[in-house]
Design a protein around this motif. Structure first.
Motif, PDB file in Angstrom:
ATOM      1  N   SER A   1     -26.257   6.057 -66.299  1.00  0.00           N
ATOM      2  CA  SER A   1     -26.916   5.656 -65.054  1.00  0.00           C
ATOM      3  C   SER A   1     -26.352   4.366 -64.475  1.00  0.00           C
ATOM      4  CB  SER A   1     -28.424   5.495 -65.291  1.00  0.00           C
ATOM      5  OG  SER A   1     -28.670   4.536 -66.303  1.00  0.00           O
ATOM      6  N   PHE A   2     -25.659   3.582 -65.286  1.00  0.00           N
ATOM      7  CA  PHE A   2     -25.100   2.323 -64.800  1.00  0.00           C
ATOM      8  C   PHE A   2     -23.753   2.538 -64.098  1.00  0.00           C
ATOM      9  CE2 PHE A   2     -27.904   1.090 -68.310  1.00  0.00           C
ATOM     10  CZ  PHE A   2     -28.701   0.157 -67.669  1.00  0.00           C
ATOM     11  N   SER A   3     -22.876   3.302 -64.735  1.00  0.00           N
ATOM     12  CA  SER A   3     -21.556   3.555 -64.141  1.00  0.00           C
ATOM     13  C   SER A   3     -21.536   4.829 -63.309  1.00  0.00           C
ATOM     14  CB  SER A   3     -20.502   3.664 -65.250  1.00  0.00           C
ATOM     15  OG  SER A   3     -20.798   4.753 -66.122  1.00  0.00           O
ATOM     16  N   HIS A   4     -22.662   5.584 -63.317  1.00  0.00           N
ATOM     17  CA  HIS A   4     -22.762   6.856 -62.597  1.00  0.00           C
ATOM     18  C   HIS A   4     -21.611   7.788 -62.966  1.00  0.00           C
ATOM     19  CE1 HIS A   4     -26.129   5.677 -59.999  1.00  0.00           C
ATOM     20  NE2 HIS A   4     -25.582   4.478 -60.014  1.00  0.00           N
ATOM     21  N   SER A   5     -21.369   7.899 -64.243  1.00  0.00           N
ATOM     22  CA  SER A   5     -20.276   8.722 -64.732  1.00  0.00           C
ATOM     23  C   SER A   5     -20.736   9.589 -65.891  1.00  0.00           C
ATOM     24  CB  SER A   5     -19.103   7.836 -65.179  1.00  0.00           C
ATOM     25  OG  SER A   5     -19.502   6.975 -66.232  1.00  0.00           O
ATOM     26  N   PHE A   6     -19.927  10.584 -66.188  1.00  0.00           N
ATOM     27  CA  PHE A   6     -20.212  11.496 -67.296  1.00  0.00           C
ATOM     28  C   PHE A   6     -20.065  10.758 -68.623  1.00  0.00           C
ATOM     29  CE2 PHE A   6     -18.721  14.354 -70.597  1.00  0.00           C
ATOM     30  CZ  PHE A   6     -19.597  15.422 -70.497  1.00  0.00           C
ATOM     31  N   VAL A   7     -20.883  11.152 -69.607  1.00  0.00           N
ATOM     32  CA  VAL A   7     -20.769  10.602 -70.952  1.00  0.00           C
ATOM     33  C   VAL A   7     -21.070  11.711 -71.938  1.00  0.00           C
ATOM     34  CG1 VAL A   7     -23.174   9.847 -71.054  1.00  0.00           C
ATOM     35  CG2 VAL A   7     -21.495   8.749 -72.518  1.00  0.00           C
ATOM     36  N   CYS A   8     -20.375  11.706 -73.064  1.00  0.00           N
ATOM     37  CA  CYS A   8     -20.572  12.700 -74.114  1.00  0.00           C
ATOM     38  C   CYS A   8     -21.331  12.031 -75.260  1.00  0.00           C
ATOM     39  CB  CYS A   8     -19.221  13.229 -74.600  1.00  0.00           C
ATOM     40  SG  CYS A   8     -19.338  14.597 -75.777  1.00  0.00           S
ATOM     41  N   PHE A   9     -22.581  12.435 -75.470  1.00  0.00           N
ATOM     42  CA  PHE A   9     -23.377  11.873 -76.552  1.00  0.00           C
ATOM     43  C   PHE A   9     -23.017  12.586 -77.850  1.00  0.00           C
ATOM     44  CE2 PHE A   9     -26.501  11.164 -72.965  1.00  0.00           C
ATOM     45  CZ  PHE A   9     -26.253   9.801 -72.890  1.00  0.00           C
ATOM     46  N   CYS A  10     -22.612  11.796 -78.866  1.00  0.00           N
ATOM     47  CA  CYS A  10     -22.182  12.344 -80.142  1.00  0.00           C
ATOM     48  C   CYS A  10     -23.119  11.892 -81.256  1.00  0.00           C
ATOM     49  CB  CYS A  10     -20.748  11.890 -80.450  1.00  0.00           C
ATOM     50  SG  CYS A  10     -19.585  12.225 -79.099  1.00  0.00           S
ATOM     51  N   HIS A  11     -22.959  12.490 -82.429  1.00  0.00           N
ATOM     52  CA  HIS A  11     -23.793  12.124 -83.569  1.00  0.00           C
ATOM     53  C   HIS A  11     -23.739  10.616 -83.839  1.00  0.00           C
ATOM     54  CE1 HIS A  11     -25.028  16.081 -85.018  1.00  0.00           C
ATOM     55  NE2 HIS A  11     -23.819  16.517 -84.775  1.00  0.00           N
ATOM     56  N   ASP A  12     -22.545  10.052 -83.688  1.00  0.00           N
ATOM     57  CA  ASP A  12     -22.344   8.655 -84.085  1.00  0.00           C
ATOM     58  C   ASP A  12     -22.223   7.691 -82.913  1.00  0.00           C
ATOM     59  OD1 ASP A  12     -19.991   9.678 -83.193  1.00  0.00           O
ATOM     60  OD2 ASP A  12     -18.752   8.967 -84.857  1.00  0.00           O
ATOM     61  N   GLY A  13     -22.554   8.145 -81.698  1.00  0.00           N
ATOM     62  CA  GLY A  13     -22.466   7.246 -80.550  1.00  0.00           C
ATOM     63  C   GLY A  13     -22.053   7.970 -79.289  1.00  0.00           C
ATOM     64  N   GLU A  14     -21.542   7.230 -78.313  1.00  0.00           N
ATOM     65  CA  GLU A  14     -21.151   7.800 -77.031  1.00  0.00           C
ATOM     66  C   GLU A  14     -19.639   7.775 -76.865  1.00  0.00           C
ATOM     67  OE1 GLU A  14     -23.097   5.759 -73.887  1.00  0.00           O
ATOM     68  OE2 GLU A  14     -25.070   5.827 -74.823  1.00  0.00           O
ATOM     69  N   GLN A  15     -19.121   8.803 -76.207  1.00  0.00           N
ATOM     70  CA  GLN A  15     -17.700   8.891 -75.886  1.00  0.00           C
ATOM     71  C   GLN A  15     -17.563   9.266 -74.411  1.00  0.00           C
ATOM     72  OE1 GLN A  15     -15.254   8.058 -77.871  1.00  0.00           O
ATOM     73  NE2 GLN A  15     -16.510   7.772 -79.713  1.00  0.00           N
ATOM     74  N   PRO A  16     -16.476   8.876 -73.757  1.00  0.00           N
ATOM     75  CA  PRO A  16     -16.333   9.191 -72.331  1.00  0.00           C
ATOM     76  C   PRO A  16     -16.113  10.669 -72.034  1.00  0.00           C
ATOM     77  CG  PRO A  16     -14.361   8.102 -73.187  1.00  0.00           C
ATOM     78  CD  PRO A  16     -15.401   7.999 -74.255  1.00  0.00           C
ATOM     79  N   LEU A  17     -15.490  11.403 -72.969  1.00  0.00           N
ATOM     80  CA  LEU A  17     -15.177  12.806 -72.704  1.00  0.00           C
ATOM     81  C   LEU A  17     -15.618  13.746 -73.818  1.00  0.00           C
ATOM     82  CD1 LEU A  17     -11.608  12.409 -71.164  1.00  0.00           C
ATOM     83  CD2 LEU A  17     -13.748  12.794 -69.948  1.00  0.00           C
TER      84      LEU A  17
END
Length: 205
Positions: free
Chosen positions: A174-190
């Protein structure tokens, strides 16, 4: 003899440590966003809906506000598009197609249209399904109740497929208004990075 037993004990500890370190990581402490966005939307007759929608139990962190679904009793959920509200009759997630119908024209024997334009010389255009034109015996109200199809795919649809294939959950920053991939161990851009298993010996003091 004592030295021999000591060597066996140390060897067992080192072996145990080795096997513990090559086991895949436990997912009992999953990333909070991953868990939150893993929850599907269930509302009335529409069940198990994920990206690109939010609403109900699905957090606003999981996608765009304009794809927000609102529960409506035990019937179809509602989505707001610009100034109009639509009933969501069906969602085909694999094809990114949503069947919707105008809420103000749903099951009113066209009375709402007559009331809306009473005494006015005007008209409105309402999309309908192509298949609805095949059967001429179907009344206008029934045609309107069948709704019409809209393609809701966006620029991130392919990106989302890659994220899900890597074991992730598609989401929205919501801050960068961009896609994010939520993973088991954190967030990744793709996509989520592979969790490789690295064996190592631990020193024993």
């Amino acid at each position: 003899m004592e030295d021999h037993h000591l060597q066996l004990a140390l060897s067992s500890l080192i072996t145990l440590s080795f096997f513990l370190t090559i086991l895949p990581p436990s997912y009992c402490i999953d990333n909070a966003r991953f868990v939150e966005c893993s929850i599907p939307f269930d509302g009335g007759r529409i069940k198990n809906i994920s990206y690109s929608f939010l609403g109900g139990n699905r957090s606003e962190l999981c996608n765009f506000q304009e794809f927000k679904l609102t529960c409506r009793d035990n019937e179809y959920p509602i989505i707001r598009i610009e100034e109009l509200e639509f009933l969501v009759l069906n969602i085909n997630q694999s094809q990114y197609i949503m069947t919707i119908a105008r809420l103000d024209l749903w099951n009113h024997a066209l009375q709402s249209i007559h009331d809306l334009f009473k005494g006015c010389n005007t008209s409105i255009e309402v999309p309908i399904l192509r298949t609805a034109l095949i059967d001429e015996s179907v009344g206008l109200q029934n045609v309107l109740n069948q709704g019409f199809d809209v393609d809701y795919r966006n620029d991130w649809s392919i990106t989302c497929s890659g994220c899900e294939a890597s074991g992730g959950i598609c989401g929205f920053n919501s801050f960068s208004h961009s896609f994010v991939c939520f993973c088991h161990d954190g967030e990744q851009p793709l996509v989520c990075s592979s969790n490789g298993m690295h064996a190592r010996f631990s020193s024993i003091s």
